[in-house]
Design a protein around this motif. Structure first.
Motif, PDB file in Angstrom:
ATOM      1  N   ALA A 186     -29.730  -4.640   6.207  1.00 27.83           N
ATOM      2  CA  ALA A 186     -31.173  -4.930   6.256  1.00 27.83           C
ATOM      3  C   ALA A 186     -31.020  -4.904   8.148  1.00 27.83           C
ATOM      4  CB  ALA A 186     -32.085  -5.888   6.143  1.00 27.83           C
ATOM      5  N   ARG A 187     -29.806  -5.820   8.371  1.00 25.99           N
ATOM      6  CA  ARG A 187     -29.656  -5.705  10.067  1.00 25.99           C
ATOM      7  C   ARG A 187     -28.391  -4.533  11.172  1.00 25.99           C
ATOM      8  NH1 ARG A 187     -27.583 -11.568  10.048  1.00 25.99           N
ATOM      9  NH2 ARG A 187     -30.197 -11.641   9.830  1.00 25.99           N
ATOM     10  N   ALA A 188     -27.846  -3.932   9.425  1.00 29.11           N
ATOM     11  CA  ALA A 188     -27.427  -2.876  10.073  1.00 29.11           C
ATOM     12  C   ALA A 188     -28.919  -1.637  10.155  1.00 29.11           C
ATOM     13  CB  ALA A 188     -26.493  -2.285   9.866  1.00 29.11           C
ATOM     14  N   GLU A 189     -29.552  -1.940   9.592  1.00 34.58           N
ATOM     15  CA  GLU A 189     -30.625  -0.734   9.927  1.00 34.58           C
ATOM     16  C   GLU A 189     -31.239  -1.137  10.974  1.00 34.58           C
ATOM     17  OE1 GLU A 189     -30.399   1.787   7.913  1.00 34.58           O
ATOM     18  OE2 GLU A 189     -32.581   3.262   8.036  1.00 34.58           O
TER      19      GLU A 189
ATOM     20  N   LEU B 147     -30.243  -2.542  13.662  1.00 36.14           N
ATOM     21  CA  LEU B 147     -29.966  -2.296  14.856  1.00 36.14           C
ATOM     22  C   LEU B 147     -29.776  -0.974  15.224  1.00 36.14           C
ATOM     23  CD1 LEU B 147     -27.055  -4.950  14.562  1.00 36.14           C
ATOM     24  CD2 LEU B 147     -28.573  -4.769  16.909  1.00 36.14           C
ATOM     25  N   SER B 148     -29.978   0.164  13.908  1.00 33.87           N
ATOM     26  CA  SER B 148     -29.091   1.441  14.735  1.00 33.87           C
ATOM     27  C   SER B 148     -30.523   1.904  14.358  1.00 33.87           C
ATOM     28  CB  SER B 148     -28.093   2.385  13.244  1.00 33.87           C
ATOM     29  OG  SER B 148     -29.366   2.374  12.285  1.00 33.87           O
ATOM     30  N   LYS B 149     -31.683   1.937  14.019  1.00 36.76           N
ATOM     31  CA  LYS B 149     -32.767   2.857  14.496  1.00 36.76           C
ATOM     32  C   LYS B 149     -33.788   1.686  15.013  1.00 36.76           C
ATOM     33  CE  LYS B 149     -32.071   5.458  11.333  1.00 36.76           C
ATOM     34  NZ  LYS B 149     -31.999   4.949   9.511  1.00 36.76           N
ATOM     35  N   ILE B 150     -33.640   0.132  15.504  1.00 39.32           N
ATOM     36  CA  ILE B 150     -34.820  -0.504  16.389  1.00 39.32           C
ATOM     37  C   ILE B 150     -34.206  -1.136  17.497  1.00 39.32           C
ATOM     38  CG2 ILE B 150     -37.116  -1.861  16.610  1.00 39.32           C
ATOM     39  CD1 ILE B 150     -37.107   0.658  15.039  1.00 39.32           C
ATOM     40  N   ILE B 151     -33.132  -1.876  16.990  1.00 38.30           N
ATOM     41  CA  ILE B 151     -33.317  -2.739  18.602  1.00 38.30           C
ATOM     42  C   ILE B 151     -31.506  -1.889  19.749  1.00 38.30           C
ATOM     43  CG2 ILE B 151     -31.449  -4.762  19.122  1.00 38.30           C
ATOM     44  CD1 ILE B 151     -32.266  -6.142  16.582  1.00 38.30           C
ATOM     45  N   LEU B 152     -30.871  -1.310  19.028  1.00 37.62           N
ATOM     46  CA  LEU B 152     -30.054  -0.626  20.136  1.00 37.62           C
ATOM     47  C   LEU B 152     -30.817   0.124  21.210  1.00 37.62           C
ATOM     48  CD1 LEU B 152     -26.792  -0.402  18.051  1.00 37.62           C
ATOM     49  CD2 LEU B 152     -27.139  -2.273  20.017  1.00 37.62           C
ATOM     50  N   PRO B 153     -30.953   1.586  19.784  1.00 38.07           N
ATOM     51  CA  PRO B 153     -32.207   2.694  20.781  1.00 38.07           C
ATOM     52  C   PRO B 153     -32.886   1.580  21.671  1.00 38.07           C
ATOM     53  CG  PRO B 153     -31.918   3.488  18.936  1.00 38.07           C
ATOM     54  CD  PRO B 153     -31.296   1.619  18.839  1.00 38.07           C
ATOM     55  N   ALA B 154     -33.635   0.753  21.616  1.00 35.45           N
ATOM     56  CA  ALA B 154     -34.746   0.233  22.937  1.00 35.45           C
ATOM     57  C   ALA B 154     -34.232  -0.484  24.070  1.00 35.45           C
ATOM     58  CB  ALA B 154     -35.728  -1.231  21.814  1.00 35.45           C
TER      59      ALA B 154
ATOM     60  N   VAL C 209     -18.819 -19.684   6.182  1.00 36.21           N
ATOM     61  CA  VAL C 209     -18.858 -19.573   8.147  1.00 36.21           C
ATOM     62  C   VAL C 209     -17.799 -17.801   8.243  1.00 36.21           C
ATOM     63  CG1 VAL C 209     -19.142 -20.407  10.841  1.00 36.21           C
ATOM     64  CG2 VAL C 209     -20.157 -21.409   8.379  1.00 36.21           C
ATOM     65  N   ASP C 210     -16.887 -18.129   8.013  1.00 39.63           N
ATOM     66  CA  ASP C 210     -15.833 -17.253   8.949  1.00 39.63           C
ATOM     67  C   ASP C 210     -16.603 -15.775   7.252  1.00 39.63           C
ATOM     68  OD1 ASP C 210     -14.903 -18.719   9.589  1.00 39.63           O
ATOM     69  OD2 ASP C 210     -13.166 -19.328   8.035  1.00 39.63           O
ATOM     70  N   LYS C 211     -17.092 -15.860   6.884  1.00 39.46           N
ATOM     71  CA  LYS C 211     -17.439 -15.022   6.379  1.00 39.46           C
ATOM     72  C   LYS C 211     -18.631 -13.631   7.311  1.00 39.46           C
ATOM     73  CE  LYS C 211     -17.663 -14.984   0.586  1.00 39.46           C
ATOM     74  NZ  LYS C 211     -17.962 -16.024  -0.056  1.00 39.46           N
ATOM     75  N   ILE C 212     -19.689 -14.806   7.480  1.00 37.85           N
ATOM     76  CA  ILE C 212     -20.776 -14.870   8.341  1.00 37.85           C
ATOM     77  C   ILE C 212     -20.351 -14.332   9.413  1.00 37.85           C
ATOM     78  CG2 ILE C 212     -22.290 -15.508   8.881  1.00 37.85           C
ATOM     79  CD1 ILE C 212     -23.292 -17.554   6.934  1.00 37.85           C
ATOM     80  N   SER C 213     -18.835 -14.957  10.028  1.00 34.81           N
ATOM     81  CA  SER C 213     -18.638 -14.588  11.443  1.00 34.81           C
ATOM     82  C   SER C 213     -18.499 -13.176  11.061  1.00 34.81           C
ATOM     83  CB  SER C 213     -17.860 -15.024  12.144  1.00 34.81           C
ATOM     84  OG  SER C 213     -16.701 -14.906  11.691  1.00 34.81           O
ATOM     85  N   GLU C 214     -17.878 -12.851   9.850  1.00 36.10           N
ATOM     86  CA  GLU C 214     -16.807 -11.039  10.466  1.00 36.10           C
ATOM     87  C   GLU C 214     -17.649 -10.455   9.816  1.00 36.10           C
ATOM     88  OE1 GLU C 214     -13.713 -10.436   6.691  1.00 36.10           O
ATOM     89  OE2 GLU C 214     -13.070 -13.205   7.369  1.00 36.10           O
ATOM     90  N   LEU C 215     -19.035 -10.389   9.245  1.00 39.22           N
ATOM     91  CA  LEU C 215     -19.910  -9.742   9.280  1.00 39.22           C
ATOM     92  C   LEU C 215     -20.747  -9.933   9.823  1.00 39.22           C
ATOM     93  CD1 LEU C 215     -21.111 -11.088   5.625  1.00 39.22           C
ATOM     94  CD2 LEU C 215     -20.538  -8.187   6.289  1.00 39.22           C
ATOM     95  N   GLU C 216     -21.379 -10.638  11.288  1.00 34.91           N
ATOM     96  CA  GLU C 216     -21.627 -10.642  12.816  1.00 34.91           C
ATOM     97  C   GLU C 216     -20.627  -9.431  13.395  1.00 34.91           C
ATOM     98  OE1 GLU C 216     -21.057 -13.890  14.490  1.00 34.91           O
ATOM     99  OE2 GLU C 216     -22.943 -13.389  15.751  1.00 34.91           O
ATOM    100  N   ASP C 217     -19.468  -9.776  13.207  1.00 36.30           N
ATOM    101  CA  ASP C 217     -18.187  -8.746  13.721  1.00 36.30           C
ATOM    102  C   ASP C 217     -18.827  -7.559  13.761  1.00 36.30           C
ATOM    103  OD1 ASP C 217     -17.980 -10.971  15.483  1.00 36.30           O
ATOM    104  OD2 ASP C 217     -15.947 -10.775  14.424  1.00 36.30           O
ATOM    105  N   TRP C 218     -18.420  -7.450  12.557  1.00 38.34           N
ATOM    106  CA  TRP C 218     -18.652  -5.639  11.731  1.00 38.34           C
ATOM    107  C   TRP C 218     -19.647  -5.615  11.595  1.00 38.34           C
ATOM    108  CZ3 TRP C 218     -20.148  -4.595   6.159  1.00 38.34           C
ATOM    109  CH2 TRP C 218     -19.478  -3.203   6.141  1.00 38.34           C
ATOM    110  N   VAL C 219     -21.080  -5.953  12.056  1.00 36.92           N
ATOM    111  CA  VAL C 219     -22.362  -5.011  11.914  1.00 36.92           C
ATOM    112  C   VAL C 219     -22.582  -4.868  13.529  1.00 36.92           C
ATOM    113  CG1 VAL C 219     -25.039  -5.724  11.138  1.00 36.92           C
ATOM    114  CG2 VAL C 219     -22.799  -5.701   9.680  1.00 36.92           C
TER     115      VAL C 219
END
Ligand code: TMP
Length: 208
Positions: A72-75, A77-84, A112-122
């Motif tokens: 949901a976050r990737a979508e 970021l790409s559709k709303i947050i980054l364009p704004a 928590v390392d799994k979360i931070s990997e996803l955070e960096d990736w997304v």
């Protein structure tokens, strides 16, 4: 002016009223503000939110939950947050990745390392300029939230889950004081708003 601000906290700490208050303060000081939320904020994100919070998948695995939050976050970021942000707007978001550290990391006790990997990736390098965490004891949040509608799939967790969520939020604020702050949400709404205003000035979001 294009700041990225997020608001966090356990259930019943007053996120909704304080989001409205922050939006007003930002707009009064000339920010062109986009108000959005997670999970959600896009068509696909709102559909994922429905799946995440409904009782039809009561036994969803914690990893599935984590990955759906980031899908949901990737979508979003790409559709709303980054364009704004690119457009010079300020984004005010009701929850973001700090909620994942608190709920999936603290509450569900995922690595928590799994979360931070996803955070960096997304997200790459993107982090909110300021995260305000409304902090109050679990009993206070429960008592306030209890007066509202039926609890969703996550809200129906027990107090020990929310205690871990609260502790994870406090730990995040201690670890990243340059971009995350705590506000004592056990006080009256007027006192909470005074603290929020002071934090927005302290973190250079608003002028003194
Ligand atoms: P709320 O935003 O209406 O409070 O509800 C969203 C719910 O989703 C809330 O229980 C917190 C939870 N949540 C997570 O567990 N992880 C996340 O990353 C996010 C954004 C929300």
């Amino acid at each position: 002016m294009n700041k990225f601000i997020t608001l966090e906290g356990i259930e019943g700490v007053g996120k909704t009223s304080n989001l409205r208050y922050i939006k007003e303060l930002l707009e009064e000081s000339g920010h062109n503000c986009v108000l959005t939320r997670e999970p959600g904020g896009t068509n696909l994100g709102e559909s994922l939110r429905g799946l995440l919070l409904s009782h039809s998948d009561e036994n969803m695995s914690a990893d599935t939950e984590l990955l759906m939050m980031f899908a949901a976050r990737a979508e979003h970021l790409s559709k709303i947050i980054l364009p704004a942000l690119k457009n010079g707007q300020t984004v005010l978001c009701d929850r973001f990745t700090e909620a994942t550290y608190a709920y999936q990391g603290g509450g569900r006790q995922l690595d928590v390392d799994k979360i931070s990997e996803l955070e960096d990736w997304v997200q790459g390098d993107l982090r909110p300029d300021l995260t305000v965490i409304l902090d109050a004891p679990v009993e206070i949040g429960r008592a306030r939230a209890g007066k509202r509608s039926e609890p969703d799939r996550i809200e129906k967790e027990q107090d020990d889950f929310f205690q871990r969520v609260r502790e994870a939020y406090i730990e995040l604020a201690n670890r990243y004081p340059q971009r995350i702050c705590l506000v004592d949400a056990s006080l009256t709404l007027a006192e909470v708003q005074q603290q929020i205003h002071a934090k927005l000035v302290e973190y250079d979001i608003l002028n003194a």
